[in-house]
Design an enzyme around this catalytic site. Structure first.
Site, PDB file in Angstrom:
ATOM      1  CB  THR A  19      -0.937   0.030   1.235  1.00  0.00           C
ATOM      2  OG1 THR A  19      -0.126  -0.178   2.398  1.00  0.00           O
ATOM      3  CG2 THR A  19      -2.002  -1.042   1.162  1.00  0.00           C
TER       4      THR A  19
ATOM      5  CB  CYS B 210      16.455   6.156  -4.663  1.00  0.00           C
ATOM      6  SG  CYS B 210      16.446   7.193  -3.205  1.00  0.00           S
TER       7      CYS B 210
ATOM      8  CD  GLN C 222      18.778  12.275  -2.224  1.00  0.00           C
ATOM      9  OE1 GLN C 222      19.979  12.232  -2.004  1.00  0.00           O
ATOM     10  NE2 GLN C 222      17.930  11.456  -1.636  1.00  0.00           N
TER      11      GLN C 222
ATOM     12  CE  LYS D  51      20.523   4.399   3.800  1.00  0.00           C
ATOM     13  NZ  LYS D  51      19.098   4.751   3.690  1.00  0.00           N
TER      14      LYS D  51
ATOM     15  NE  ARG E 204      14.244  14.760   1.249  1.00  0.00           N
ATOM     16  CZ  ARG E 204      14.347  13.462   0.990  1.00  0.00           C
ATOM     17  NH1 ARG E 204      14.158  12.996  -0.229  1.00  0.00           N
ATOM     18  NH2 ARG E 204      14.650  12.605   1.941  1.00  0.00           N
TER      19      ARG E 204
ATOM     20  CG  HIS F 275      16.285  11.364  -5.862  1.00  0.00           C
ATOM     21  ND1 HIS F 275      15.197  12.013  -5.337  1.00  0.00           N
ATOM     22  CD2 HIS F 275      16.593  10.378  -4.965  1.00  0.00           C
ATOM     23  CE1 HIS F 275      14.862  11.433  -4.184  1.00  0.00           C
ATOM     24  NE2 HIS F 275      15.687  10.441  -3.952  1.00  0.00           N
TER      25      HIS F 275
HETATM   26  C1  2RA Z   1      15.381   9.661   0.224  1.00  0.00           C
HETATM   27  N1  2RA Z   1      17.057   8.056  -0.411  1.00  0.00           N
HETATM   28  O1  2RA Z   1      15.320  10.236  -0.882  1.00  0.00           O
HETATM   29  C2  2RA Z   1      15.908   8.276   0.352  1.00  0.00           C
HETATM   30  C3  2RA Z   1      14.850   7.267   0.060  1.00  0.00           C
HETATM   31  N2  2RA Z   1      15.376   5.941   0.051  1.00  0.00           N
HETATM   32  O2  2RA Z   1      15.029  10.159   1.259  1.00  0.00           O
END
Ligand code: 2RA
Length: 342
Positions: A11, A127, A154, A218, A240, A247
């Site tokens: 979901t 990602c 992102q 990561k 972000r 992204h």
């Molecule tokens: C993000 N990489 O964009 C993370 C999601 N896996 O927050």
């Protein structure tokens, strides 16, 4: 034979993308089980024209399942070993097993051969790592990569549906001259939050002891594992931005010997899953608005480092819910089905 398949986290954003991709790619399956937490159990979802009722995920749910697609989250830690115990191959989108030496970490266009080494669990990379890896591999094949400096831009959907809701709500509040409420970003688990609407947040996930974030580390460790070279230096900054989906990444790579832009572009052109969109004269370059909902990542702004002939600069953009998560995992499943190795 067609596999019996389970989707865990059906979901959520990645789970929903699995369902869309099953339909689009006509993924072959015999039985399908949709699983989620108790909270979402009972939800009705349609897959390939048939209605399924989401069941609560329990160890026994994986009885008779050949391939289990785990959308992500901490539940993988307990349920992946239970699924493997019952004979399933788990393709896991969480970070739990990515750095386990017994678990292959796979981008099918980059290191498909690693799939064959699995012992029950195959990990899907983060990602931002997947998207960068698609641009790195054609260059790495021309001359081995020594060092990478990357900054990411992102989308909020990387933080799930809550991230999307927050950008929507904050934008509406701002336009109505009301206060913007922030509860999710940079990380829901932290005490402090900032609005993402009309803002840029230089933090994704928590900080580690070295002052790099978990998302940044990561990118370091996963890239080294996927390219099978722990000596590759990766210096990431993950950011972000107020974009809903896809992204973007600015990547500067130093290779062992010089590579020409023409050779790199030709290699990218020939590389599966990658589209070269690079025509400065026509103002053509990749942008997140236009890669969203698409399978391929787009690469552009390809140019040499101004001061180092071994340096290559590029900009790469991809849908992180699709290629950065669900599609990558499904491509691994397709590899197993094609080889009848399940
Ligand atoms: C993000 N990489 O964009 C993370 C999601 N896996 O927050």
């Amino acid at each position: 034979r067609k596999p019996n398949v389970a989707i865990l986290g059906a979901t959520g954003a990645v789970g929903q993308e699995f369902i869309t991709l099953f339909e689009e790619r006509q993924f072959p399956f015999a039985e399908l089980k949709l699983l989620a937490s108790a909270r979402s159990a009972g939800t009705e979802l349609s897959v390939c024209g048939k209605t399924y009722i989401v069941e609560e995920a329990k160890p026994e749910s994986f009885e008779g399942i050949d391939i289990a697609l785990f959308a992500g989250g901490s539940i993988s830690k307990t349920l992946a070993p239970e699924a493997v115990k019952r004979g399933a191959i788990v393709i896991d989108n969480s970070s739990t097993f990515r750095m386990d030496p017994n678990v292959p970490l796979v981008v099918p266009e980059v290191n498909p051969e690693d799939i064959d080494t699995h012992k029950g669990i195959i990990a899907n990379p983060n990602c931002s790592t997947i998207i960068m890896a698609l641009g790195l591999k054609p260059l790495h094949d021309l001359s081995p990569i020594k060092r990478i400096v990357v900054s990411t831009y992102q989308a909020v959907s990387g933080a799930g549906k809550e991230g999307i809701d927050e950008l929507n709500n904050q934008t509406k509040a701002h336009m109505a001259e009301q206060e913007m409420e922030a509860n999710i970003l940079p990380s829901a688990s932290l005490p402090k939050h900032y609005p993402i609407a009309f803002n840029v947040i230089p933090q994704i996930d928590i900080f580690m002891d070295n002052d790099y974030t978990k998302e940044e580390m990561k990118m370091v460790l996963e890239t080294q594992k996927i390219l099978h070279d722990d000596a590759i230096q990766v210096v990431p900054t993950t950011i972000r931005i107020p974009v809903f989906r896809s992204h973007s990444e600015s990547v500067l790579v130093e290779t062992e010997s010089p590579v020409s832009v023409a050779d790199f572009k030709a290699a990218c052109d020939a590389f599966p899953g990658l589209i070269v969109k690079d025509n400065p004269k026509e103002q053509e370059y990749p942008m997140p608005l236009y890669t969203s909902g698409k399978d391929d990542c787009e690469i552009g702004r390809i140019r040499k480092d101004l001061y180092n002939d071994k340096g290559m600069n590029f900009w790469i953009v991809g849908d992180q819910i699709r290629k950065g998560a669900a599609l990558n995992a499904l491509q691994i499943a397709e590899y197993l089905v094609e080889k009848q190795s399940f």
